[in-house]
Design a protein around this motif. Structure first.
Motif, mmCIF file in Angstrom:
data_model
loop_
_atom_site.group_PDB
_atom_site.id
_atom_site.type_symbol
_atom_site.label_atom_id
_atom_site.label_comp_id
_atom_site.label_asym_id
_atom_site.label_seq_id
_atom_site.Cartn_x
_atom_site.Cartn_y
_atom_site.Cartn_z
ATOM 1 N N ASN A 25 3.444 6.200 -7.911
ATOM 2 C CA ASN A 25 4.550 6.894 -8.573
ATOM 3 C C ASN A 25 5.845 6.101 -8.381
ATOM 4 O O ASN A 25 6.052 5.480 -7.355
ATOM 5 N N TYR A 26 6.679 6.115 -9.363
ATOM 6 C CA TYR A 26 7.895 5.293 -9.399
ATOM 7 C C TYR A 26 7.537 3.839 -9.084
ATOM 8 O O TYR A 26 7.998 3.266 -8.099
ATOM 9 N N PRO A 27 6.695 3.228 -9.909
ATOM 10 C CA PRO A 27 6.110 1.935 -9.576
ATOM 11 C C PRO A 27 7.090 0.772 -9.500
ATOM 12 O O PRO A 27 6.761 -0.263 -8.934
ATOM 13 N N LEU A 28 8.296 0.932 -10.029
ATOM 14 C CA LEU A 28 9.275 -0.156 -9.927
ATOM 15 C C LEU A 28 10.329 0.139 -8.874
ATOM 16 O O LEU A 28 10.594 -0.691 -8.009
ATOM 17 N N THR A 29 10.929 1.314 -8.937
ATOM 18 C CA THR A 29 12.076 1.586 -8.069
ATOM 19 C C THR A 29 11.706 1.644 -6.586
ATOM 20 O O THR A 29 12.442 1.121 -5.755
ATOM 21 N N ILE A 30 10.584 2.267 -6.246
ATOM 22 C CA ILE A 30 10.221 2.367 -4.824
ATOM 23 C C ILE A 30 9.937 0.987 -4.235
ATOM 24 O O ILE A 30 10.595 0.583 -3.270
ATOM 25 N N PRO A 31 8.992 0.219 -4.768
ATOM 26 C CA PRO A 31 8.725 -1.072 -4.121
ATOM 27 C C PRO A 31 9.876 -2.067 -4.246
ATOM 28 O O PRO A 31 10.129 -2.837 -3.320
ATOM 29 N N PHE A 32 10.594 -2.041 -5.366
ATOM 30 C CA PHE A 32 11.698 -2.998 -5.529
ATOM 31 C C PHE A 32 12.763 -2.765 -4.461
ATOM 32 O O PHE A 32 13.234 -3.705 -3.825
ATOM 33 N N GLY A 33 13.122 -1.509 -4.247
ATOM 34 C CA GLY A 33 14.107 -1.191 -3.212
ATOM 35 C C GLY A 33 13.619 -1.588 -1.826
ATOM 36 O O GLY A 33 14.382 -2.126 -1.010
ATOM 37 N N GLU A 34 12.344 -1.338 -1.534
ATOM 38 C CA GLU A 34 11.780 -1.692 -0.231
ATOM 39 C C GLU A 34 11.791 -3.208 -0.031
ATOM 40 O O GLU A 34 12.104 -3.696 1.063
ATOM 41 N N VAL A 35 11.452 -3.948 -1.079
ATOM 42 C CA VAL A 35 11.442 -5.410 -0.995
ATOM 43 C C VAL A 35 12.850 -5.929 -0.728
ATOM 44 O O VAL A 35 13.071 -6.760 0.163
ATOM 45 N N ILE A 36 13.818 -5.438 -1.488
ATOM 46 C CA ILE A 36 15.201 -5.901 -1.329
ATOM 47 C C ILE A 36 15.714 -5.575 0.077
ATOM 48 O O ILE A 36 16.336 -6.420 0.728
ATOM 49 N N MET A 37 15.452 -4.347 0.557
ATOM 50 C CA MET A 37 15.903 -3.991 1.908
ATOM 51 C C MET A 37 15.287 -4.905 2.961
ATOM 52 O O MET A 37 15.969 -5.357 3.880
ATOM 53 N N GLY A 38 13.995 -5.162 2.837
ATOM 54 C CA GLY A 38 13.331 -6.017 3.808
ATOM 55 C C GLY A 38 13.869 -7.442 3.807
ATOM 56 O O GLY A 38 14.085 -8.033 4.872
ATOM 57 N N LEU A 39 14.094 -7.986 2.623
ATOM 58 C CA LEU A 39 14.641 -9.341 2.531
ATOM 59 C C LEU A 39 16.063 -9.401 3.068
ATOM 60 O O LEU A 39 16.422 -10.329 3.799
ATOM 61 N N MET A 40 16.875 -8.411 2.727
ATOM 62 C CA MET A 40 18.258 -8.391 3.210
ATOM 63 C C MET A 40 18.320 -8.290 4.733
ATOM 64 O O MET A 40 19.260 -8.778 5.354
ATOM 65 N N ALA A 41 17.311 -7.671 5.335
ATOM 66 C CA ALA A 41 17.274 -7.541 6.790
ATOM 67 C C ALA A 41 16.696 -8.793 7.452
ATOM 68 O O ALA A 41 16.553 -8.833 8.667
ATOM 69 N N GLY A 42 16.320 -9.793 6.656
ATOM 70 C CA GLY A 42 15.878 -11.062 7.209
ATOM 71 C C GLY A 42 14.382 -11.207 7.413
ATOM 72 O O GLY A 42 13.942 -12.062 8.180
#
Length: 123
Positions: free
Chosen positions: A50-67
């Motif tokens: 469910n929400y196949p773009l917004t959920i994983p995209f946000g998780e990916v961006i947060m993880g990358l921003m955290a290094g």
């Protein structure tokens, strides 16, 4: 997704900076406590359908921003969305291997993540 990228890029430094934490007790009046965020390493993200773009995209961006390095596994019915996210990450010109999109069944991919000692699994 653009709004998420804008927000995270504008606020990552503020959100992730070290913070002094009040002690809350007179017993620790001469002590100082800090909360400091550190990358955990390789983060495996197993995303729902469910929400196949917004959920994983946000998780990916947060993880990358955290290094962290990210391995993304989206739900089988949404593999094309995972491919789209992979193309977005490729357009971002990240270092090779910092982001990976894997395709496979949930049990197969999660088993591989455990066997290869992924530092954190986010589900």
């Amino acid at each position: 997704c653009t709004l998420a990228c804008d927000w995270y890029s504008s606020n990552a430094e503020k959100v992730l900076k070290a913070k002094r934490i009040p002690n809350g007790s007179i017993l620790f009046i001469n002590k100082t406590t800090f909360l400091e965020y550190q990358p955990v390493g390789v983060v495996g993200i197993i995303s729902p359908w469910n929400y196949p773009l917004t959920i994983p995209f946000g998780e990916v961006i947060m993880g990358l921003m955290a290094g962290n390095a990210i391995i993304l596994k989206v739900a089988t019915p949404t593999v094309l969305v995972g491919d789209f996210i992979a193309r977005c990450m490729a357009a971002g010109d990240f270092p090779r291997g910092l982001f990976s999109h894997v395709v496979g069944g949930g049990s197969t991919v999660s088993k591989a993540m455990f066997e290869h000692r992924v530092d954190k699994i986010f589900f």
